[in-house]
Design a protein around this motif. Structure first.
Motif, PDB file in Angstrom:
ATOM      1  N   ASP A  34       0.858  -1.179   0.000  1.00  0.00           N
ATOM      2  CA  ASP A  34       0.000   0.000   0.000  1.00  0.00           C
ATOM      3  C   ASP A  34       0.897   1.233   0.000  1.00  0.00           C
ATOM      4  O   ASP A  34       1.904   1.272   0.715  1.00  0.00           O
ATOM      5  CB  ASP A  34      -0.869   0.049   1.265  1.00  0.00           C
ATOM      6  CG  ASP A  34      -1.918  -1.045   1.320  1.00  0.00           C
ATOM      7  OD1 ASP A  34      -2.169  -1.703   0.286  1.00  0.00           O
ATOM      8  OD2 ASP A  34      -2.485  -1.246   2.408  1.00  0.00           O
ATOM      9  N   ILE A  36       1.091   5.194   0.970  1.00  0.00           N
ATOM     10  CA  ILE A  36       0.458   6.214   1.799  1.00  0.00           C
ATOM     11  C   ILE A  36       1.175   7.538   1.537  1.00  0.00           C
ATOM     12  O   ILE A  36       2.355   7.682   1.855  1.00  0.00           O
ATOM     13  CB  ILE A  36       0.545   5.835   3.291  1.00  0.00           C
ATOM     14  CG1 ILE A  36      -0.142   4.483   3.538  1.00  0.00           C
ATOM     15  CG2 ILE A  36      -0.037   6.939   4.172  1.00  0.00           C
ATOM     16  CD1 ILE A  36       0.279   3.800   4.821  1.00  0.00           C
ATOM     17  N   LEU A  41      -2.463  13.691   4.061  1.00  0.00           N
ATOM     18  CA  LEU A  41      -3.022  13.515   5.404  1.00  0.00           C
ATOM     19  C   LEU A  41      -2.836  14.749   6.289  1.00  0.00           C
ATOM     20  O   LEU A  41      -3.252  14.747   7.445  1.00  0.00           O
ATOM     21  CB  LEU A  41      -2.413  12.274   6.064  1.00  0.00           C
ATOM     22  CG  LEU A  41      -2.710  10.964   5.321  1.00  0.00           C
ATOM     23  CD1 LEU A  41      -1.992   9.792   5.982  1.00  0.00           C
ATOM     24  CD2 LEU A  41      -4.211  10.703   5.253  1.00  0.00           C
ATOM     25  N   ALA A  67      -1.749  10.373  12.053  1.00  0.00           N
ATOM     26  CA  ALA A  67      -2.593   9.914  10.934  1.00  0.00           C
ATOM     27  C   ALA A  67      -1.805   8.981  10.015  1.00  0.00           C
ATOM     28  O   ALA A  67      -2.317   7.943   9.575  1.00  0.00           O
ATOM     29  CB  ALA A  67      -3.136  11.114  10.156  1.00  0.00           C
ATOM     30  N   ILE A  68      -0.557   9.334   9.740  1.00  0.00           N
ATOM     31  CA  ILE A  68       0.288   8.478   8.904  1.00  0.00           C
ATOM     32  C   ILE A  68       0.559   7.162   9.627  1.00  0.00           C
ATOM     33  O   ILE A  68       0.432   6.077   9.041  1.00  0.00           O
ATOM     34  CB  ILE A  68       1.603   9.198   8.541  1.00  0.00           C
ATOM     35  CG1 ILE A  68       1.305  10.404   7.654  1.00  0.00           C
ATOM     36  CG2 ILE A  68       2.580   8.240   7.851  1.00  0.00           C
ATOM     37  CD1 ILE A  68       2.485  11.354   7.491  1.00  0.00           C
ATOM     38  N   ALA A  70      -1.193   5.688  11.900  1.00  0.00           N
ATOM     39  CA  ALA A  70      -2.422   4.880  11.954  1.00  0.00           C
ATOM     40  C   ALA A  70      -2.676   4.176  10.625  1.00  0.00           C
ATOM     41  O   ALA A  70      -3.103   3.014  10.595  1.00  0.00           O
ATOM     42  CB  ALA A  70      -3.614   5.756  12.336  1.00  0.00           C
ATOM     43  N   ARG A  71      -2.420   4.869   9.510  1.00  0.00           N
ATOM     44  CA  ARG A  71      -2.597   4.247   8.191  1.00  0.00           C
ATOM     45  C   ARG A  71      -1.602   3.101   7.991  1.00  0.00           C
ATOM     46  O   ARG A  71      -1.947   2.063   7.456  1.00  0.00           O
ATOM     47  CB  ARG A  71      -2.441   5.285   7.082  1.00  0.00           C
ATOM     48  CG  ARG A  71      -3.551   6.296   7.006  1.00  0.00           C
ATOM     49  CD  ARG A  71      -4.817   5.774   6.322  1.00  0.00           C
ATOM     50  NE  ARG A  71      -4.597   5.316   4.974  1.00  0.00           N
ATOM     51  CZ  ARG A  71      -4.610   6.068   3.885  1.00  0.00           C
ATOM     52  NH1 ARG A  71      -4.840   7.358   3.999  1.00  0.00           N
ATOM     53  NH2 ARG A  71      -4.397   5.543   2.706  1.00  0.00           N
ATOM     54  N   ILE A  72      -0.360   3.301   8.424  1.00  0.00           N
ATOM     55  CA  ILE A  72       0.642   2.240   8.337  1.00  0.00           C
ATOM     56  C   ILE A  72       0.184   1.042   9.166  1.00  0.00           C
ATOM     57  O   ILE A  72       0.180  -0.092   8.691  1.00  0.00           O
ATOM     58  CB  ILE A  72       2.021   2.741   8.821  1.00  0.00           C
ATOM     59  CG1 ILE A  72       2.592   3.764   7.838  1.00  0.00           C
ATOM     60  CG2 ILE A  72       2.988   1.578   9.018  1.00  0.00           C
ATOM     61  CD1 ILE A  72       3.818   4.518   8.365  1.00  0.00           C
ATOM     62  N   SER A  74      -2.763   0.192  10.146  1.00  0.00           N
ATOM     63  CA  SER A  74      -3.950  -0.431   9.568  1.00  0.00           C
ATOM     64  C   SER A  74      -3.576  -1.388   8.433  1.00  0.00           C
ATOM     65  O   SER A  74      -4.059  -2.514   8.371  1.00  0.00           O
ATOM     66  CB  SER A  74      -4.910   0.648   9.068  1.00  0.00           C
ATOM     67  OG  SER A  74      -6.009   0.069   8.415  1.00  0.00           O
ATOM     68  N   SER A  75      -2.708  -0.940   7.542  1.00  0.00           N
ATOM     69  CA  SER A  75      -2.269  -1.808   6.439  1.00  0.00           C
ATOM     70  C   SER A  75      -1.599  -3.067   6.969  1.00  0.00           C
ATOM     71  O   SER A  75      -1.911  -4.178   6.540  1.00  0.00           O
ATOM     72  CB  SER A  75      -1.294  -1.066   5.514  1.00  0.00           C
ATOM     73  OG  SER A  75      -1.955  -0.070   4.782  1.00  0.00           O
ATOM     74  N   ALA A  82       3.266  -1.708   3.807  1.00  0.00           N
ATOM     75  CA  ALA A  82       2.982  -0.301   3.568  1.00  0.00           C
ATOM     76  C   ALA A  82       4.269   0.447   3.266  1.00  0.00           C
ATOM     77  O   ALA A  82       5.317   0.169   3.850  1.00  0.00           O
ATOM     78  CB  ALA A  82       2.303   0.319   4.794  1.00  0.00           C
ATOM     79  N   ALA A  84       5.153   4.542   3.067  1.00  0.00           N
ATOM     80  CA  ALA A  84       4.613   5.882   3.277  1.00  0.00           C
ATOM     81  C   ALA A  84       5.647   6.929   2.897  1.00  0.00           C
ATOM     82  O   ALA A  84       6.849   6.732   3.111  1.00  0.00           O
ATOM     83  CB  ALA A  84       4.216   6.069   4.743  1.00  0.00           C
TER      84      ALA A  84
END
Length: 167
Positions: A34, A36, A41, A67-68, A70-72, A74-75, A82, A84
């Protein structure tokens, strides 16, 4: 050198203009991870501040870094790797991101001031003005030997950087 193909998350980091997005997108594509984009963000207030030529404070970066992170997380939690793009200029910022994924490795794209300024000055449609490049270098704390980080020459082409880090 850490084999970046074996880690769940990579943060491509460095000052504005070093190639974080281009390298991050290519690396994510090569790894099937993924991607990011950290710049997407930022809260609107941060974008407006930078567009006015005002650098962000540590406090203004906290929510963005979270926020970054959390996205990492989550993936990775969903079984996907991930990559980013995030400046992660200070060790405290990298430590904050690492709390979301302790196995994260930082790919530092090292670049000189003149090249960074020229690249940022020539970008179209980005909120970050070239006037902020100096503040990026003033804030930058290059990764230390005890951090999970790999350094690559950010002045090279994306293809050459990917070859360099592939070992």
């Amino acid at each position: 050198m850490t084999d970046l193909r074996t880690v769940p998350a990579i943060v491509v980091m460095g000052v504005a203009g070093c190639g974080k997005t281009a390298v991050g997108e290519a690396l994510a594509g090569a790894l099937g991870a993924d991607f990011i984009e950290g710049d997407r963000l930022h809260p609107p207030e941060n974008v407006a501040r930078m567009a006015r030529g005002e650098p962000l404070t540590d406090a203004l970066r906290e929510g963005w870094l979270d926020a970054i992170g959390a996205r990492i997380a989550s993936s990775v939690a969903e079984g996907r790797n991930a990559v980013a793009a995030c400046s992660a200029l200070k060790r405290t910022y990298r430590d904050r991101l690492s709390r979301f994924c302790p196995e994260v490795v930082f790919l530092y794209l090292k670049i000189d001031r003149e090249t960074a300024w020229r690249r940022v000055a020539n970008r179209k449609g980005h909120f970050m003005p070239a006037s902020l490049v100096a503040s990026q270098f003033a804030t930058l704390e290059e990764p230390a030997a005890d951090e999970r980080a790999v350094t690559a020459d950010g002045t090279r082409s994306v293809g050459d950087i990917l070859k360099e880090i592939a070992g």
